[in-house]
Design a protein around this motif. Structure first.
Motif, PDB file in Angstrom:
ATOM      1  N   ILE A 176       1.113   2.122  -7.893  1.00  0.00           N
ATOM      2  CA  ILE A 176       1.277   1.884  -9.085  1.00  0.00           C
ATOM      3  C   ILE A 176       2.938   1.142  -8.759  1.00  0.00           C
ATOM      4  CG2 ILE A 176       2.220   2.677 -11.680  1.00  0.00           C
ATOM      5  CD1 ILE A 176      -0.756   3.018 -10.878  1.00  0.00           C
ATOM      6  N   ARG A 177       2.944  -0.156  -9.234  1.00  0.00           N
ATOM      7  CA  ARG A 177       4.078  -0.914  -8.713  1.00  0.00           C
ATOM      8  C   ARG A 177       4.434  -2.145 -10.019  1.00  0.00           C
ATOM      9  NH1 ARG A 177       4.349  -3.938  -3.717  1.00  0.00           N
ATOM     10  NH2 ARG A 177       6.580  -3.646  -3.884  1.00  0.00           N
ATOM     11  N   GLU A 178       5.542  -2.114 -10.283  1.00  0.00           N
ATOM     12  CA  GLU A 178       5.899  -2.803 -11.266  1.00  0.00           C
ATOM     13  C   GLU A 178       5.727  -4.329 -10.953  1.00  0.00           C
ATOM     14  OE1 GLU A 178      10.107  -3.956 -14.202  1.00  0.00           O
ATOM     15  OE2 GLU A 178       9.989  -2.547 -12.402  1.00  0.00           O
ATOM     16  N   ASN A 179       5.025  -4.987 -11.948  1.00  0.00           N
ATOM     17  CA  ASN A 179       4.952  -6.468 -11.940  1.00  0.00           C
ATOM     18  C   ASN A 179       3.849  -6.894 -10.921  1.00  0.00           C
ATOM     19  OD1 ASN A 179       5.290  -8.823 -13.309  1.00  0.00           O
ATOM     20  ND2 ASN A 179       6.473  -9.721 -11.756  1.00  0.00           N
ATOM     21  N   CYS A 180       3.173  -5.890 -10.525  1.00  0.00           N
ATOM     22  CA  CYS A 180       2.037  -6.122  -9.472  1.00  0.00           C
ATOM     23  C   CYS A 180       0.942  -6.169  -9.931  1.00  0.00           C
ATOM     24  CB  CYS A 180       1.930  -5.072  -8.254  1.00  0.00           C
ATOM     25  SG  CYS A 180       3.128  -5.033  -7.166  1.00  0.00           S
ATOM     26  N   PRO A 181      -0.202  -7.133  -9.638  1.00  0.00           N
ATOM     27  CA  PRO A 181      -1.431  -7.020  -9.965  1.00  0.00           C
ATOM     28  C   PRO A 181      -2.165  -5.877 -10.158  1.00  0.00           C
ATOM     29  CG  PRO A 181      -1.482  -7.918  -7.837  1.00  0.00           C
ATOM     30  CD  PRO A 181      -0.080  -7.709  -8.051  1.00  0.00           C
ATOM     31  N   ALA A 182      -3.122  -5.876 -11.210  1.00  0.00           N
ATOM     32  CA  ALA A 182      -3.966  -4.820 -11.469  1.00  0.00           C
ATOM     33  C   ALA A 182      -5.068  -4.737 -10.303  1.00  0.00           C
ATOM     34  CB  ALA A 182      -4.658  -4.735 -12.739  1.00  0.00           C
ATOM     35  N   ASP A 183      -5.363  -3.817  -9.704  1.00  0.00           N
ATOM     36  CA  ASP A 183      -6.232  -3.622  -8.616  1.00  0.00           C
ATOM     37  C   ASP A 183      -7.129  -2.603  -9.025  1.00  0.00           C
ATOM     38  OD1 ASP A 183      -5.351  -1.301  -7.150  1.00  0.00           O
ATOM     39  OD2 ASP A 183      -3.813  -2.503  -6.974  1.00  0.00           O
ATOM     40  N   GLY A 184      -8.263  -2.344  -8.027  1.00  0.00           N
ATOM     41  CA  GLY A 184      -9.430  -1.258  -8.614  1.00  0.00           C
ATOM     42  C   GLY A 184     -10.010  -1.560  -9.839  1.00  0.00           C
ATOM     43  N   VAL A 185     -10.243  -2.933 -10.097  1.00  0.00           N
ATOM     44  CA  VAL A 185     -10.790  -3.402 -11.191  1.00  0.00           C
ATOM     45  C   VAL A 185     -12.084  -3.816 -10.796  1.00  0.00           C
ATOM     46  CG1 VAL A 185     -10.649  -5.080 -13.206  1.00  0.00           C
ATOM     47  CG2 VAL A 185      -8.559  -3.954 -12.336  1.00  0.00           C
ATOM     48  N   SER A 186     -13.263  -3.657 -11.480  1.00  0.00           N
ATOM     49  CA  SER A 186     -14.681  -4.222 -11.362  1.00  0.00           C
ATOM     50  C   SER A 186     -14.790  -5.582 -12.182  1.00  0.00           C
ATOM     51  CB  SER A 186     -15.724  -3.267 -11.555  1.00  0.00           C
ATOM     52  OG  SER A 186     -15.719  -2.919 -13.026  1.00  0.00           O
TER      53      SER A 186
END
Length: 238
Positions: A81-91
């Motif tokens: 979890i990091r500010e303004n980073c891309p969402a990951d772990g997304v199918s």
């Protein structure tokens, strides 16, 4: 579509009022999709190289961030979890659900880009391995040799000629298309190649932990549409 339209001209940036996602205008044109036979890192899935025409469209300047994903989905699946980073772990299915919910709120028509649109947008009228040439450095891209070894805030590396950031590296990005093992029979009009031949979907662009050959403009790979991993995210188009 509830967007802040600075101008209806294709030359202007558009901002989504709900999420703040910024969209750059991509003027259509023709390009050679895939890798030439002479490309030493070329894989069979990157050919045959073929001409594709892409119509005007808009592409998100950045990957969907964790904050934007949380606002629509009510959860953040990201590994770190990091500010303004891309969402990951997304199918791929998660990305579609995000789009469905955002479109319902906005009365909009957002979608994933087609694979052809993605590569056209990444190249930005270039023909080299990367939009900035054939060599790569950690100052230009967040990829596998970067010391931080994690995804980085969107926009932290230079944009390409279309004003798009992180088209190389950071996180892989889902496309709309069904996976096919090569471009034989692929659409030449820039549309997504979608059928029921498999449940695998295409992703592009490389990631923070991927080596340079996986970050090239032409590189493509696939996973099942339910597959989620800590280096895969997405960006929107319309």
């Amino acid at each position: 579509m509830k967007v802040n339209i600075m101008s209806k001209n294709i030359s202007q940036i558009i901002i989504d009022e709900v999420t703040g996602i910024k969209f750059a205008p991509i003027a259509g044109g023709d390009f050679m999709m895939g890798s030439p036979v002479a490309e030493k890192e070329r894989q069979a899935v990157e050919g045959p190289q073929h001409n594709v025409h892409v119509d005007d469209f808009h592409m998100a300047c950045f990957e969907v961030t964790q904050e934007q994903y949380l606002k629509i989905m009510g959860e953040n699946p990201s590994d770190l979890i990091r500010e303004n980073c891309p969402a990951d772990g997304v199918s791929w299915e998660d990305a579609q659900e995000f789009i469905k919910k955002l479109n319902a709120v906005n009365d909009s028509r957002y979608r994933l880009p087609s694979e052809a649109e993605w590569e056209y947008a990444c190249r930005a009228h270039t023909t080299t391995r990367f939009f900035f040439g054939d060599a790569i450095t950690i100052e230009q891209v967040n990829y596998g040799t970067k010391i931080s070894c994690q995804n980085s805030p969107v926009g932290g590396h230079p944009a390409n000629g279309f004003g798009l950031y992180d088209m190389h590296g950071n996180v892989f990005e889902w496309c709309e298309d069904t996976w096919h093992g090569n471009y034989e029979g692929a659409p030449a009009d820039g549309s997504a190649w979608v059928d029921d031949s498999t449940d695998h979907k295409v992703y592009r662009g490389g990631a923070w932990n991927a080596s340079a050959r996986f970050v090239r403009s032409a590189y493509r790979y696939h996973r099942p549409k339910t597959f989620a991993y800590y280096n895969i995210g997405f960006r929107l188009a319309f």
